[in-house]
Design a protein around this motif. Structure first.
Motif, PDB file in Angstrom:
ATOM      1  N   SER A  26       0.837  -1.173  -0.287  1.00  0.00           N
ATOM      2  CA  SER A  26      -0.023   0.242  -0.182  1.00  0.00           C
ATOM      3  C   SER A  26       0.399   1.359   0.228  1.00  0.00           C
ATOM      4  CB  SER A  26      -0.750  -0.108   1.205  1.00  0.00           C
ATOM      5  OG  SER A  26      -2.033  -0.831   1.142  1.00  0.00           O
ATOM      6  N   PRO A  27       0.499   2.175  -0.775  1.00  0.00           N
ATOM      7  CA  PRO A  27       1.425   3.405  -0.584  1.00  0.00           C
ATOM      8  C   PRO A  27       1.550   4.190   0.279  1.00  0.00           C
ATOM      9  CG  PRO A  27      -1.044   4.339  -1.756  1.00  0.00           C
ATOM     10  CD  PRO A  27      -0.792   2.684  -1.551  1.00  0.00           C
ATOM     11  N   GLU A  28       0.462   3.853   1.382  1.00  0.00           N
ATOM     12  CA  GLU A  28       0.780   4.310   2.485  1.00  0.00           C
ATOM     13  C   GLU A  28       1.714   3.775   4.146  1.00  0.00           C
ATOM     14  OE1 GLU A  28      -3.575   2.469   3.191  1.00  0.00           O
ATOM     15  OE2 GLU A  28      -2.066   3.793   1.283  1.00  0.00           O
ATOM     16  N   ASP A  29       2.044   2.767   3.611  1.00  0.00           N
ATOM     17  CA  ASP A  29       3.400   2.042   3.810  1.00  0.00           C
ATOM     18  C   ASP A  29       4.142   2.178   3.063  1.00  0.00           C
ATOM     19  OD1 ASP A  29       1.000   1.068   5.706  1.00  0.00           O
ATOM     20  OD2 ASP A  29       0.776  -0.637   4.243  1.00  0.00           O
ATOM     21  N   TYR A  30       4.478   2.410   2.345  1.00  0.00           N
ATOM     22  CA  TYR A  30       6.021   2.764   1.905  1.00  0.00           C
ATOM     23  C   TYR A  30       6.516   4.237   1.261  1.00  0.00           C
ATOM     24  CZ  TYR A  30       5.727  -2.365   1.770  1.00  0.00           C
ATOM     25  OH  TYR A  30       5.517  -3.319   2.770  1.00  0.00           O
ATOM     26  N   GLN A  31       5.732   4.646   1.165  1.00  0.00           N
ATOM     27  CA  GLN A  31       6.244   5.895   0.227  1.00  0.00           C
ATOM     28  C   GLN A  31       5.495   7.653   1.289  1.00  0.00           C
ATOM     29  OE1 GLN A  31       9.034   6.494  -1.625  1.00  0.00           O
ATOM     30  NE2 GLN A  31       8.949   4.894  -1.969  1.00  0.00           N
ATOM     31  N   PRO A  32       5.771   8.579   1.351  1.00  0.00           N
ATOM     32  CA  PRO A  32       4.861   9.523   1.969  1.00  0.00           C
ATOM     33  C   PRO A  32       3.809   9.654   1.407  1.00  0.00           C
ATOM     34  CG  PRO A  32       7.221  10.613   0.809  1.00  0.00           C
ATOM     35  CD  PRO A  32       7.111   9.165   0.852  1.00  0.00           C
ATOM     36  N   TRP A  33       1.908   9.805   1.913  1.00  0.00           N
ATOM     37  CA  TRP A  33       1.602   9.314   1.256  1.00  0.00           C
ATOM     38  C   TRP A  33       0.435  10.086   2.040  1.00  0.00           C
ATOM     39  CZ3 TRP A  33       0.918   8.082  -3.916  1.00  0.00           C
ATOM     40  CH2 TRP A  33      -0.430   7.238  -3.929  1.00  0.00           C
ATOM     41  N   THR A  34      -0.378  10.954   2.071  1.00  0.00           N
ATOM     42  CA  THR A  34      -1.339  11.673   2.755  1.00  0.00           C
ATOM     43  C   THR A  34      -2.626  10.777   3.599  1.00  0.00           C
ATOM     44  OG1 THR A  34      -0.332  13.708   1.890  1.00  0.00           O
ATOM     45  CG2 THR A  34      -3.060  14.103   3.287  1.00  0.00           C
ATOM     46  N   GLY A  35      -3.821  10.538   2.777  1.00  0.00           N
ATOM     47  CA  GLY A  35      -4.336   9.618   2.922  1.00  0.00           C
ATOM     48  C   GLY A  35      -3.999   8.019   3.089  1.00  0.00           C
ATOM     49  N   GLY A  36      -5.379   7.406   3.549  1.00  0.00           N
ATOM     50  CA  GLY A  36      -4.924   5.740   3.200  1.00  0.00           C
ATOM     51  C   GLY A  36      -6.809   5.071   2.278  1.00  0.00           C
ATOM     52  N   PHE A  37      -7.037   4.452   2.362  1.00  0.00           N
ATOM     53  CA  PHE A  37      -8.180   3.691   1.691  1.00  0.00           C
ATOM     54  C   PHE A  37      -9.243   4.274   2.329  1.00  0.00           C
ATOM     55  CE2 PHE A  37     -11.026   1.097   0.914  1.00  0.00           C
ATOM     56  CZ  PHE A  37     -10.559   0.870  -0.703  1.00  0.00           C
ATOM     57  N   PRO A  38     -10.235   4.481   0.940  1.00  0.00           N
ATOM     58  CA  PRO A  38      -9.945   4.588   0.104  1.00  0.00           C
ATOM     59  C   PRO A  38      -9.379   5.842  -0.672  1.00  0.00           C
ATOM     60  CG  PRO A  38     -11.855   5.480   0.551  1.00  0.00           C
ATOM     61  CD  PRO A  38     -11.700   4.935   2.122  1.00  0.00           C
ATOM     62  N   TYR A  39      -8.422   5.892  -1.784  1.00  0.00           N
ATOM     63  CA  TYR A  39      -7.982   6.532  -2.436  1.00  0.00           C
ATOM     64  C   TYR A  39      -8.754   7.764  -3.252  1.00  0.00           C
ATOM     65  CZ  TYR A  39      -4.737   3.035  -1.078  1.00  0.00           C
ATOM     66  OH  TYR A  39      -3.807   2.015  -0.431  1.00  0.00           O
ATOM     67  N   GLN A  40      -7.947   8.958  -3.785  1.00  0.00           N
ATOM     68  CA  GLN A  40      -9.044   9.177  -4.821  1.00  0.00           C
ATOM     69  C   GLN A  40      -9.331   9.455  -5.797  1.00  0.00           C
ATOM     70  OE1 GLN A  40      -6.830  13.330  -4.747  1.00  0.00           O
ATOM     71  NE2 GLN A  40      -7.043  14.390  -2.789  1.00  0.00           N
ATOM     72  N   ARG A  41      -8.235   8.809  -6.759  1.00  0.00           N
ATOM     73  CA  ARG A  41      -8.413   7.961  -7.663  1.00  0.00           C
ATOM     74  C   ARG A  41      -7.791   6.169  -7.987  1.00  0.00           C
ATOM     75  NH1 ARG A  41      -9.521   9.330 -13.167  1.00  0.00           N
ATOM     76  NH2 ARG A  41     -10.960   8.500 -12.814  1.00  0.00           N
ATOM     77  N   ASN A  42      -8.771   5.074  -7.374  1.00  0.00           N
ATOM     78  CA  ASN A  42      -8.063   4.190  -6.967  1.00  0.00           C
ATOM     79  C   ASN A  42      -8.981   3.092  -8.832  1.00  0.00           C
ATOM     80  OD1 ASN A  42      -6.946   1.420  -6.338  1.00  0.00           O
ATOM     81  ND2 ASN A  42      -8.330   1.718  -4.493  1.00  0.00           N
ATOM     82  N   ILE A  43      -7.462   3.112  -9.911  1.00  0.00           N
ATOM     83  CA  ILE A  43      -8.542   2.059 -10.699  1.00  0.00           C
ATOM     84  C   ILE A  43      -7.854   0.928 -10.545  1.00  0.00           C
ATOM     85  CG2 ILE A  43      -9.003   2.346 -13.235  1.00  0.00           C
ATOM     86  CD1 ILE A  43      -8.428   5.623 -12.924  1.00  0.00           C
ATOM     87  N   ASP A  44      -7.585  -0.135 -11.114  1.00  0.00           N
ATOM     88  CA  ASP A  44      -7.350  -2.054 -11.711  1.00  0.00           C
ATOM     89  C   ASP A  44      -7.554  -1.831 -12.226  1.00  0.00           C
ATOM     90  OD1 ASP A  44      -5.778  -3.986 -10.817  1.00  0.00           O
ATOM     91  OD2 ASP A  44      -7.510  -4.672  -9.155  1.00  0.00           O
ATOM     92  N   TRP A  45      -6.815  -2.243 -13.635  1.00  0.00           N
ATOM     93  CA  TRP A  45      -7.137  -2.978 -14.867  1.00  0.00           C
ATOM     94  C   TRP A  45      -6.619  -4.691 -14.614  1.00  0.00           C
ATOM     95  CZ3 TRP A  45      -5.738   1.901 -14.869  1.00  0.00           C
ATOM     96  CH2 TRP A  45      -6.213   2.770 -15.326  1.00  0.00           C
ATOM     97  N   GLN A  46      -7.623  -5.408 -14.505  1.00  0.00           N
ATOM     98  CA  GLN A  46      -7.131  -7.086 -14.831  1.00  0.00           C
ATOM     99  C   GLN A  46      -7.478  -7.587 -16.247  1.00  0.00           C
ATOM    100  OE1 GLN A  46      -9.238  -9.163 -11.405  1.00  0.00           O
ATOM    101  NE2 GLN A  46      -8.769  -7.072  -9.888  1.00  0.00           N
ATOM    102  N   PHE A  47      -7.885  -6.435 -17.539  1.00  0.00           N
ATOM    103  CA  PHE A  47      -8.179  -6.914 -18.595  1.00  0.00           C
ATOM    104  C   PHE A  47      -8.736  -8.300 -18.691  1.00  0.00           C
ATOM    105  CE2 PHE A  47      -3.492  -4.631 -17.840  1.00  0.00           C
ATOM    106  CZ  PHE A  47      -3.657  -3.712 -17.926  1.00  0.00           C
TER     107      PHE A  47
END
Length: 245
Positions: A26-47
Motif C-alpha cells: 500500500s502506498p501509505e505504508d511505503y512512501q509519503p502518502w497523505t491519506g489511506g484507503f479509499p484513495y482519490q483515484r483507485n483504478i485496477d485493470w485486470q484485462f
C-alpha cells in the motif's frame, strides 16, 4: 429483520471495498502518502476484456473503479495501444486469462509497442499529485527492456521517484513491481505510459494487471499560507469584536 448499527454497516461496506482489489504494497505504508484507503483515484485493470475504449460514463472497459473521485472523473479515462501492443483473452503456453502485451514468438524481427493509461484528475489548484502503481507482468527473459514515464497536461515528463525491486509472485514466473511518481503542479490529466522498445524475435512480454492510486495534496507553502491566512482572519475578527464591545 435485525438492523445493523450504522457504524457496523459502514465498517462492512469499507471492508468489502478494501478487499475488492487491494495493493500488496500500500502506498501509505511505503512512501509519503497523505491519506489511506479509499484513495482519490483507485483504478485496477485486470484485462478481462479489451481495455481500449472511451471516453464513456463507465470509464475504460474492464477497469475496476474504487476511488472517491472515480465516479465523476472516470468518464474521461481511456486506454490506447500502439505498435505491436495487443490485448489477448489468453496466450498459448501461459496459465493466465486477460493479458496486454507483445507476443513475438513467431516473429521474424524485434518489435515494439506501448500502452497509455489516460486519467482525468481532481482539479485542485497549486497541489502536488502523487501516483502509485503496482503491476504484474511476465516476460520471456529478463533482458526485455521496459520504459515507464508519465506525461501530463502541463507538458511534464517526470521519471519515477522510486521503484521497488521486481519480485516473483507465483510458480509460473509472474512478476510484480511498485512505482511512485510525483507531479507538480497538479495537472488537469496525466497519462501513464509503458513502452516496450525492444521485444526480441522469439520473445514476449505481457502485463497481467495494472493497479493505480493517486492523490492530490496542497503544497507545503500553500498549506502554510492558508493556515496563516486563517489565523489572520481569526485575529482580525477578535480585534473587531473588542472595538465594538
Amino acid at each position: 429483520m435485525t438492523r445493523l448499527p450504522s457504524s457496523v454497516a459502514v465498517f462492512f461496506l469499507l471492508s468489502g471495498l478494501a478487499a475488492a482489489s487491494p495493493f500488496e504494497w500500500s502506498p501509505e505504508d511505503y512512501q509519503p502518502w497523505t491519506g489511506g484507503f479509499p484513495y482519490q483515484r483507485n483504478i485496477d485493470w485486470q484485462f478481462e476484456v479489451d481495455p481500449v475504449g472511451g471516453p464513456s460514463p463507465e470509464g475504460t472497459p474492464g477497469a475496476h473503479y474504487e476511488g472517491t473521485a472515480d465516479s465523476w472523473l472516470q468518464a474521461g479515462d481511456f486506454v490506447s495501444l500502439g505498435g505491436s501492443m495487443t490485448w489477448f483473452s489468453s496466450v498459448s503456453g501461459l496459465p493466465y486469462q486477460g493479458l496486454v502485451g507483445i507476443d513475438n514468438r513467431s516473429g521474424n524481427a524485434p518489435t515494439s509497442g506501448q500502452i497509455v493509461f489516460h486519467l482525468d484528475n481532481v482539479p485542485v489548484v497549486t497541489a502536488l499529485k502523487r501516483i502509485w502503481i503496482e503491476w504484474d507482468f511476465i516476460a520471456s527473459s529478463s533482458n526485455v527492456p521496459v520504459t515507464f514515464f508519465v506525461g501530463d497536461s502541463e507538458g511534464n515528463l517526470p521519471q519515477a521517484e522510486w521503484a521497488s525491486d521486481v519480485r516473483q509472485i507465483d510458480q509460473s514466473g509472474l512478476l510484480r513491481q511498485n512505482l511512485w511518481f510525483e507531479l507538480e503542479p497538479n495537472p488537469v490529466w496525466e497519462e501513464i505510459v509503458v513502452q516496450l522498445p525492444f521485444v526480441p524475435k522469439g520473445g514476449y512480454f505481457f502485463i497481467d494487471q495494472f493497479h493505480v492510486a493517486t492523490e492530490c495534496i496542497p503544497e507545503p507553502a500553500s498549506a502554510m499560507l492558508a493556515g496563516l491566512g486563517g489565523v489572520g482572519l481569526v485575529w482580525f475578527a477578535r480585534r473587531r469584536r473588542r472595538k465594538t464591545a
